[in-house]
Scaffold this motif. Structure first.
Motif, short mmCIF file in Angstrom:
data_model
loop_
_atom_site.label_atom_id
_atom_site.label_comp_id
_atom_site.label_asym_id
_atom_site.label_seq_id
_atom_site.Cartn_x
_atom_site.Cartn_y
_atom_site.Cartn_z
N GLN A 87 0.85 -1.19 0.00
CA GLN A 87 0.00 0.00 0.00
C GLN A 87 0.89 1.25 0.00
O GLN A 87 1.91 1.32 0.68
CB GLN A 87 -0.93 -0.03 1.23
CG GLN A 87 -2.13 0.91 1.11
CD GLN A 87 -1.80 2.35 1.46
OE1 GLN A 87 -0.99 2.57 2.35
NE2 GLN A 87 -2.39 3.30 0.77
N HIS A 88 0.47 2.23 -0.78
CA HIS A 88 1.28 3.43 -1.03
C HIS A 88 1.81 4.10 0.25
O HIS A 88 2.99 4.38 0.37
CB HIS A 88 0.40 4.41 -1.82
CG HIS A 88 1.12 5.57 -2.39
ND1 HIS A 88 1.62 5.58 -3.67
CD2 HIS A 88 1.44 6.77 -1.85
CE1 HIS A 88 2.20 6.74 -3.90
NE2 HIS A 88 2.12 7.49 -2.82
N HIS A 89 0.91 4.33 1.21
CA HIS A 89 1.33 5.08 2.40
C HIS A 89 2.10 4.20 3.38
O HIS A 89 2.92 4.70 4.14
CB HIS A 89 0.11 5.76 3.02
CG HIS A 89 -0.56 6.66 2.02
ND1 HIS A 89 -1.64 6.24 1.27
CD2 HIS A 89 -0.24 7.90 1.59
CE1 HIS A 89 -1.97 7.21 0.42
NE2 HIS A 89 -1.15 8.22 0.59
N ALA A 104 4.26 2.15 2.25
CA ALA A 104 5.61 2.25 1.67
C ALA A 104 6.30 3.54 2.11
O ALA A 104 7.49 3.53 2.48
CB ALA A 104 5.53 2.19 0.14
N HIS A 105 5.58 4.67 2.09
CA HIS A 105 6.18 5.93 2.56
C HIS A 105 6.66 5.78 4.02
O HIS A 105 7.76 6.18 4.38
CB HIS A 105 5.15 7.06 2.51
CG HIS A 105 5.02 7.72 1.17
ND1 HIS A 105 6.08 8.26 0.49
CD2 HIS A 105 3.92 7.96 0.38
CE1 HIS A 105 5.65 8.80 -0.66
NE2 HIS A 105 4.36 8.62 -0.74
N PHE A 106 5.79 5.24 4.86
CA PHE A 106 6.07 5.05 6.28
C PHE A 106 7.30 4.15 6.46
O PHE A 106 8.25 4.48 7.18
CB PHE A 106 4.82 4.44 6.93
CG PHE A 106 4.92 4.13 8.40
CD1 PHE A 106 5.65 4.95 9.27
CD2 PHE A 106 4.26 3.03 8.94
CE1 PHE A 106 5.71 4.67 10.63
CE2 PHE A 106 4.32 2.74 10.29
CZ PHE A 106 5.05 3.56 11.14
N PHE A 159 1.31 12.24 4.77
CA PHE A 159 0.51 13.23 4.05
C PHE A 159 1.07 13.36 2.64
O PHE A 159 2.24 13.69 2.45
CB PHE A 159 0.59 14.60 4.74
CG PHE A 159 -0.09 14.67 6.10
CD1 PHE A 159 -0.92 13.65 6.56
CD2 PHE A 159 0.10 15.78 6.91
CE1 PHE A 159 -1.53 13.72 7.80
CE2 PHE A 159 -0.51 15.87 8.16
CZ PHE A 159 -1.33 14.84 8.62
N ASP A 160 0.24 13.10 1.64
CA ASP A 160 0.69 13.32 0.26
C ASP A 160 -0.48 13.65 -0.64
O ASP A 160 -1.56 14.00 -0.16
CB ASP A 160 1.53 12.13 -0.24
CG ASP A 160 0.72 10.87 -0.46
OD1 ASP A 160 -0.48 10.86 -0.12
OD2 ASP A 160 1.29 9.89 -0.98
N GLY A 161 -0.25 13.58 -1.95
CA GLY A 161 -1.29 13.94 -2.90
C GLY A 161 -2.32 12.85 -3.02
O GLY A 161 -3.46 12.99 -2.56
N THR A 162 -1.92 11.72 -3.62
CA THR A 162 -2.85 10.63 -3.79
C THR A 162 -2.13 9.30 -3.69
O THR A 162 -0.98 9.17 -4.09
CB THR A 162 -3.53 10.66 -5.18
OG1 THR A 162 -2.53 10.89 -6.15
CG2 THR A 162 -4.58 11.71 -5.26
N GLY A 163 -2.86 8.33 -3.16
CA GLY A 163 -2.36 6.97 -3.11
C GLY A 163 -3.56 6.06 -3.00
O GLY A 163 -4.58 6.41 -2.41
N ASN A 205 8.93 12.25 -0.75
CA ASN A 205 7.91 12.10 -1.80
C ASN A 205 8.02 10.73 -2.47
O ASN A 205 8.74 9.85 -1.99
CB ASN A 205 8.04 13.25 -2.81
CG ASN A 205 9.41 13.26 -3.49
OD1 ASN A 205 10.09 12.23 -3.59
ND2 ASN A 205 9.83 14.43 -3.94
N ASP A 206 7.34 10.57 -3.61
CA ASP A 206 7.29 9.26 -4.24
C ASP A 206 8.65 8.77 -4.74
O ASP A 206 8.80 7.59 -5.08
CB ASP A 206 6.26 9.26 -5.38
CG ASP A 206 4.84 9.19 -4.83
OD1 ASP A 206 4.67 9.32 -3.61
OD2 ASP A 206 3.89 9.02 -5.64
N GLY A 207 9.65 9.64 -4.77
CA GLY A 207 11.00 9.22 -5.11
C GLY A 207 11.57 8.24 -4.09
O GLY A 207 12.50 7.50 -4.38
FE FE Z 1 2.94 9.44 -2.32
#
Ligand code: FE
Ligand code: ZN
Ligand code: ZN
Length: 759
Positions: free
Chosen positions: A481-483, A485-487, A505-509, A739-741
């Protein structure tokens, strides 16, 4: 009594002057033997007095060459066999390739001194380099790192260069790209039709730049487009031709004095700017600085960098002015790096092409960094940093590929406890980027000898990266899941394996419930998380259109906050948008099949930006939020009401009271900078309040702040400050972008944990 000792060293030990270092160390301790590169790093064979051997081993961890890093030393001692002398051996390619791909390094001080020394044989030679500096990733075609496996193989060394290359005591010993005016690459200046322009290429280029021309320059990892940064007409022309109306452009300055003339920055920024990685550094613009307004119009910050190749140094010296240096592409395409392709794609943009005949093996964009609260924060991790491995505490026994996301794509390959995070690939919506992604994954896998058995990808079934991942032949595909992965990226960067609270907190996932997430409070670790809270969702119609047009998010949030009286609450916005479009969005937002509910904090920033009349449409990603941060009054301490709701054990932060308060403030007409700041304060305060509730329930005291929204330094500082003030340990990104990078690194961390748990 002599002893024999076999030593294997792992880490960044190839292409960094490690073998001559070993040679000198052995000589100092009177040891016989040999040293060579192998597939696992560097192999050393020694013979001599046991105490001298001990001292040698201690020295291996001591004063290393500037670019070397030792991660592993394996020692095997046995009886002497009668070695004499010391030999620096050829590389051995048998066995698994277990080494790293070295990253590109900016021209070092010793080479710079020679570059500008009229008595030196490399005086003004645009390709000067040595063991401590020069191209690496961008010329490597195979490992171990040796000249014949680089794009320098085509240049036959002259006798003088060869003597340096073969002399263990020379600072160019085994500097693989070593060259000189007699035997090395050459510059050629061509016009837009490809015809060679007469005269000294650098001199003519500098004159053309001074006269307002746009120059395409072949650099380390691709082409730059350059123009005089003080010439507004030239900058505007570059923007028009490149189809880049507003996104800020990076500027290269000659030296620290030129840097200081353009910005207000401290010694920390200067260290970052001058580091061997030479990123673009985001700094506060000097109001009277002298670059054209069109470089970064309306923004308080400027992206500045120092020269990092001899060509840049020579050009900046001759041009005598700061130069815009932006990636050689049209809008969001990948950066051009092959000569013919560059000439074809940049023909309508550049007036002249400064080419050279050293091929680029792998494209690589500039990195972007800045200082936040005394630490380096990477906005884009690419040239200079990639593909240096990052440690993964858990690691994986199976070779693993994490494909990243579709925007700001990077990918990561995992071997054991090392994650090789790729250079910046870009947005995969572009077909060229998609091809670039495949090419880069293939290149890295081959070089690193990693054949992925596990492939991690985003949970979003519609992502191109997901589809590509599922096409790849592997034992296991792991959706992340996108968030999460960020975490996980933030946790793994800090080597944390215990559970924590994640604020993402980001744009969309893509959320598992089919809604669009982006304002998430997670509890868990790399293996698994639960959604413990989030920003209250609003139905947001229009998908990508809603991202490009913040007024849509504004209407959606206004309708949620005010219901049928939304129009009268924001008459200015209604006037700008027009009743027809307003009601279309309103109608769509009432129908679930047309409007996915979204908890995105990025869209909340968009909504506020549009409601206060700052920005209704954007020209580049996150423009509305960036401008909202830019105008915020740092002296404002007010905060809007925070309303929490607890449904089925989950904390929901309601956006409606915030929107209502913004509209109220707007009616009372306090200046927009005060509203922008109060809004930032509110997001930071709500973050803290929710984290406190989660701490009471879970006992967890560690919070990771991640996601693209946290590139907003005002928000990051306020949120981290508030959290620390109430006793939280706060983790923020340093070496991996928020960010997504940074997504692929997080996916890799999750996949390692999931894979390990399944076994
Ligand atoms: Fe993101
Ligand atoms: Zn050098
Ligand atoms: Zn030479």
């Amino acid at each position: 009594m002599r002893e024999r000792c076999l030593i294997s060293v792992g880490g960044s030990v190839q292409g960094v002057g490690f073998r001559p270092f070993v040679f000198r160390l052995a000589a100092r301790h009177g040891l016989a033997g040999s040293v060579r590169n192998d597939g696992r790093g560097v192999a050393i064979e020694l013979e001599g007095d046991p105490t001298a051997l001990d001292r040698f081993v201690n020295g291996l961890r001591g004063q290393l060459p500037p670019l070397a890093r030792v991660d592993r030393v394996d020692i095997d001692r046995s009886a002497a066999i009668g070695l004499s002398g010391f030999r620096i051996g050829e590389s051995c390619t048998s066995g698994p390739a277990n080494t790293a791909i070295p990253a590109d390094v900016a021209t070092c001080d010793a080479c710079l001194a020679e570059l500008f020394d009229p008595a030196d044989r490399r005086h003004r030679f645009p390709f000067i380099n040595c063991t401590d500096c020069g191209p690496r990733l961008t010329i490597v075609e195979g490992l171990p790192y040796d000249r014949f496996r680089t794009t320098m193989a085509r240049f036959e060394m002259c006798a003088e260069c060869r003597a340096e290359y073969e002399n263990p005591l020379d600072r160019r010993f085994h500097a693989e790209p070593v060259a000189c005016p007699a035997c090395g690459p050459r510059l050629t200046l061509r016009d837009a039709m490809g015809a060679v322009v007469a005269g000294d290429p650098l001199h003519v280029s500098a004159e053309a730049l001074s006269a307002g021309a746009i120059l395409a320059i072949k650099g380390l990892g691709g082409y730059h487009l350059a123009c005089d940064a003080t010439n507004g007409d030239a900058v505007e022309r570059l923007r028009r031709r490149k189809h880049r109306p507003a996104k800020p452009l990076a500027v290269m300055v000659r030296d620290l004095a030129a840097f200081r003339a353009l910005c207000l920055a401290g010694p920390e920024e200067e260290l970052l700017l001058a580091s061997p990685e030479r990123p673009i550094v985001l700094v506060r613009k000097r109001p009277d600085g002298g670059v054209a307004d069109a470089v970064a119009s309306g923004l308080p910050d400027l992206g500045l960098m120092l020269p990092y190749t001899p060509v840049h140094y020579l050009l900046l010296e001759q041009a005598g002015r700061p130069l815009v240096m932006t990636s050689g592409n049209r809008s969001d395409e990948p950066i051009a790096f092959r000569d013919e392709d560059a000439h074809a794609r940049l023909a309508g943009i550049a007036d002249l092409f400064l080419d050279h005949d050293r091929p680029i093996a792998m494209r690589c964009d500039d990195s972007i960094a800045r200082m936040v609260g005394g630490t380096v924060s990477l906005v884009r991790r690419s040239r200079g940093y990639a593909p240096q491995p990052l440690a993964l505490a858990a690691g994986s026994d199976a070779p693993l590929l994490a494909v990243g996301g579709d925007l700001k794509n990077t990918f990561a390959l995992v071997r054991g406890q090392e994650a090789f995070l790729s250079h910046y690939v870009g947005d995969l919506h572009d077909l060229d980027s998609y091809a670039a992604f495949d090419e880069a994954v293939g290149h890295y896998s081959r070089l690193l000898g990693i054949r992925p058995q596990v492939v991690a990808h985003d949970l979003h079934p519609g992502y191109l990266s997901t589809r590509r991942a599922l096409e790849l032949d592997a034992d296991e595909h792991i959706p992340v899941q996108h968030h999460h992965a960020h975490f996980a990226a933030c946790l793994a960067e800090h080597g944390i394996t215990q559970p924590a609270i994640g604020v993402v907190f980001d744009g969309t996932g893509y959320g598992p419930d089919g809604s669009v997430w982006g304002g998430e409070f997670l509890i868990g670790d790399c293996r698994a998380v639960e959604r413990a809270g989030h920003l209250g969702s609003v139905p947001l119609p229009g998908g990508d259109a809603a991202v490009r047009e913040p007024w849509r998010a504004a209407v959606a949030h206004l309708v949620c906050a005010f219901g049928s009286t939304a129009e009268s609450a924001a008459t200015d916005l209604l006037e700008r948008v027009g009743e027809k479009r307003w009601s279309a969005v309103k109608v769509m937002s009432g129908r679930r099949e047309l409007s996915a509910p979204t908890s995105s904090v990025g869209r909340l920033f968009d909504a506020v930006s549009a409601i206060i009349g700052l920005r209704d449409r954007i020209d580049y990603e996150a423009q509305a939020a960036i401008e909202l941060e830019a105008i915020a009054d740092p002296g404002e301490s007010r905060c809007y009401p925070i309303e929490l709701e607890c449904t089925s054990g989950r904390w929901i932060w309601r956006p409606e009271p915030v929107i209502k308060a913004v509209v109220d403030d707007l009616r009372r007409t306090p200046p927009r900078p005060a509203i922008a700041a109060a809004f930032h304060n509110t997001v930071a305060a709500a973050t803290t309040v929710v984290c406190e509730r989660l701490r009471s329930a879970s006992g967890l005291n560690r919070v990771a702040l991640t996601g693209g929204v946290f590139l907003n330094t005002l928000l990051l500082r306020r949120a981290a400050g508030n959290l620390s003030a109430v006793g939280f340990e706060v983790l923020t990104h340093r070496r991996v972008p928020a960010n997504d990078g940074g997504l692929s690194f997080g996916q890799a961390a999750v996949a390692c944990a999931v894979h390990a748990a399944r076994r």
